[in-house]
Motif scaffolding. Structure first.
Motif, PDB file in Angstrom:
ATOM      1  N   ALA A  89      37.600  15.008  29.263  1.00 27.12           N
ATOM      2  CA  ALA A  89      36.676  16.055  28.816  1.00 27.12           C
ATOM      3  C   ALA A  89      37.341  16.942  27.774  1.00 27.12           C
ATOM      4  O   ALA A  89      38.555  17.152  27.782  1.00 27.12           O
ATOM      5  N   GLU A  90      36.523  17.484  26.862  1.00 24.92           N
ATOM      6  CA  GLU A  90      37.027  18.259  25.737  1.00 24.92           C
ATOM      7  C   GLU A  90      37.320  19.707  26.094  1.00 24.92           C
ATOM      8  O   GLU A  90      38.184  20.346  25.488  1.00 24.92           O
ATOM      9  N   THR A  91      36.597  20.267  27.055  1.00 28.73           N
ATOM     10  CA  THR A  91      36.726  21.690  27.369  1.00 28.73           C
ATOM     11  C   THR A  91      36.864  21.890  28.874  1.00 28.73           C
ATOM     12  O   THR A  91      36.693  20.961  29.665  1.00 28.73           O
ATOM     13  N   ILE A  92      37.135  23.133  29.263  1.00 28.15           N
ATOM     14  CA  ILE A  92      37.327  23.465  30.670  1.00 28.15           C
ATOM     15  C   ILE A  92      36.060  23.246  31.482  1.00 28.15           C
ATOM     16  O   ILE A  92      36.114  23.090  32.712  1.00 28.15           O
ATOM     17  N   THR A  93      34.891  23.237  30.833  1.00 31.20           N
ATOM     18  CA  THR A  93      33.651  22.982  31.573  1.00 31.20           C
ATOM     19  C   THR A  93      33.635  21.595  32.182  1.00 31.20           C
ATOM     20  O   THR A  93      32.819  21.305  33.055  1.00 31.20           O
TER      21      THR A  93
END
Length: 490
Positions: A246-250
């Motif tokens: 995944a690209e972000t903390i979400t």
């Protein structure tokens, strides 16, 4: 006319230079005695004409009327002053207690009115503040959506350019040496290993051993030995293979899936992904091809009409099944038409942190798919926290049958179902975790297991079984991974 006669006499006296009053007595023509009193005018040098005398009289009358009006006005003022004096006299006659009570009453009324006005002012200030806050939130959401749209547009453009470039590229062929190459390298042998074209292709192949996940076992595990119907008991789980990060903390937690029974327009390669960190989870990323999924270029983004909760969603027969946020409701969302086809409460199911898996994340309700259909894994107050399994009708979500196990849901990290048997995992973070428990719904019996299971990235928040691919899909601390498995013969 006596008045005219008097005026004439006055004029005669004035003309004679008289400056004092004179009294004369004489008999008139009838022989009667008549007295005449004469006074000299102090202002007039001669007697006016009769018409001028009448004008003077009229002036005197007007002056008299004016003085009478002034008198009436003065009388009216006097009456007003008398009334005021009487009121003042009456107020002095009233008791001091009555006067104080009246003043206090008036002050109370004024204070109440003041408090009401202040309260209304405060309410208006709060409403205005809320409006400003809502406006700011909407502007921020609009900005974020704009950034996401721009990012997706850039990705789509980059993907289109890459596809066009790959289609237009002609790679030179080398001599056929495939008979001397290992089995797994026969396709690569057709290319000139020294050219730039091969280096680009090799880079793609390095990521894509996973692109052939549907056909072979890239983890190098033992060959499966399932029975003729494809079912059996789980005996081995391979090493995790990472397909995407995944690209972000979400994306620290999430769920990704493929449909074991796809319907048009979807295929066995179509992949869906949901990042589940946040409070309003609605976006479902759709990837038409496995390569798009691995590169992070979605072909479509669904926006759910109802936010989902946690990592228990699955895709089955063209529909996304998920738990509605903050409820025990399971929702069926048809992906092709983007409409909700059914929703149903799971009777007595705990939700929003009542009976989650040990890692938390509101994982109270976990949906699963196996060779036999659609399942839901949960617990209830009546079961005292033990895992309950229910078979669901995939069309209307009615509960068809339920089983209560003897293992507490909060004591295990995750669970999945293979061929009607529930399997649980001991830990979500340990690299030496195990598949530690099995419950067979056909015999209503359970047993302990100790099958090694590796949490490579130390935080596995989702594990699901895909009956078509015979693999476990998992989400481990931002990473989307896949496990080969082995089933025993029946």
């Amino acid at each position: 006319m006596p008045a005219v006669q008097l005026l004439l006499l006055a004029c005669l006296a004035w003309g004679a230079g008289a400056r004092t009053a004179q009294l004369q007595k004489a008999s008139d023509q009838s022989g009667r005695c008549q007295y005449t009193f004469t006074v000299a005018s102090p202002n007039e040098s001669s007697c006016p004409e009769p018409s001028q005398a009448m004008s003077a009289i009229q002036d005197l009358q007007r002056d008299s009327s004016t003085q009478r009006a002034d008198l009436e006005a003065t009388k009216a003022r006097l009456s007003s002053l008398e009334g005021l004096l009487q009121r003042l006299t009456g107020d002095q006659a009233a008791s001091p207690w009555d006067t104080e009570r009246g003043v206090q009453r008036e002050l109370g009324i004024l204070r109440r009115e003041r408090d009401q006005l202040e309260s209304q002012a405060r309410e208006l200030e709060v409403a205005y503040t809320n409006l400003l806050r809502d406006k700011s939130a909407l502007e921020e959401e609009k900005r974020q959506l704009g950034q996401e749209i721009e990012d997706l547009a850039r990705r789509l453009e980059s993907s289109s350019q890459e596809v066009a470039r790959l289609r237009s590229t002609q790679c030179p062929q080398a001599q056929d040496t495939s008979q001397h190459m290992p089995q797994g390298s026969r396709e690569v042998s057709r290319w000139n290993l020294e050219t730039v074209d091969f280096q680009e292709l090799k880079s793609a192949l390095t990521e894509v051993p996973a692109s052939q996940i549907l056909k072979e076992s890239p983890s190098g595990g033992p060959k499966k030995e399932e029975g003729g119907n494809g079912c059996g008991e789980l005996v081995w789980v391979g090493e995790p293979i990472t397909l995407r990060t995944a690209e972000t903390i979400t994306g620290k937690y999430g769920v990704w899936m493929r449909d074991p029974k796809p319907t048009f327009p979807y295929s066995v390669e179509t992949t869906w992904r949901v990042d589940t960190v946040g409070t309003d989870i609605r976006q479902v990323f759709e990837y038409e091809l496995i390569s798009q999924f691995m590169q992070g270029y979605p072909s479509k983004v669904h926006v759910l009409p109802t936010p989902l909760e946690s990592t228990g969603a699955v895709v089955y027969k063209g529909s996304l099944y998920f738990q509605g946020s903050g409820s025990r409701t399971v929702i069926r969302y048809e992906l092709n038409t983007e409409t909700v086809k059914a929703q149903k409460d799971i009777p007595g199911a705990g939700y929003h942190g009542q009976f989650p898996y040990s890692w938390g994340g509101y994982t109270d309700i976990d949906l699963a798919v196996d060779e036999t259909g659609l399942w839901v894994i949960y617990s209830t107050e009546a079961a005292k926290g033990a895992i309950v399994l229910s078979k669901l009708n995939p069309e209307n979500l009615e509960v068809e049958q339920s089983w209560e196990t003897n293992i507490r849901k909060q004591s295990v990290a995750n669970a999945f179902i293979i061929c009607g048997t529930l399997y649980t995992v001991s830990s979500y973070s340990s690299s030496d975790a195990t598949v530690n428990f099995a419950y067979d719904t056909s015999t209503r019996s359970s047993k302990a297991l100790s099958i090694p299971f590796k949490n490579h990235y130390k935080y596995t928040s989702m594990i699901d079984y895909n009956p078509r691919e015979k693999k476990l899909f998992a989400w481990d601390n931002l990473n989307m991974v896949i496990y080969d498995i082995k089933l025993s013969k029946i």
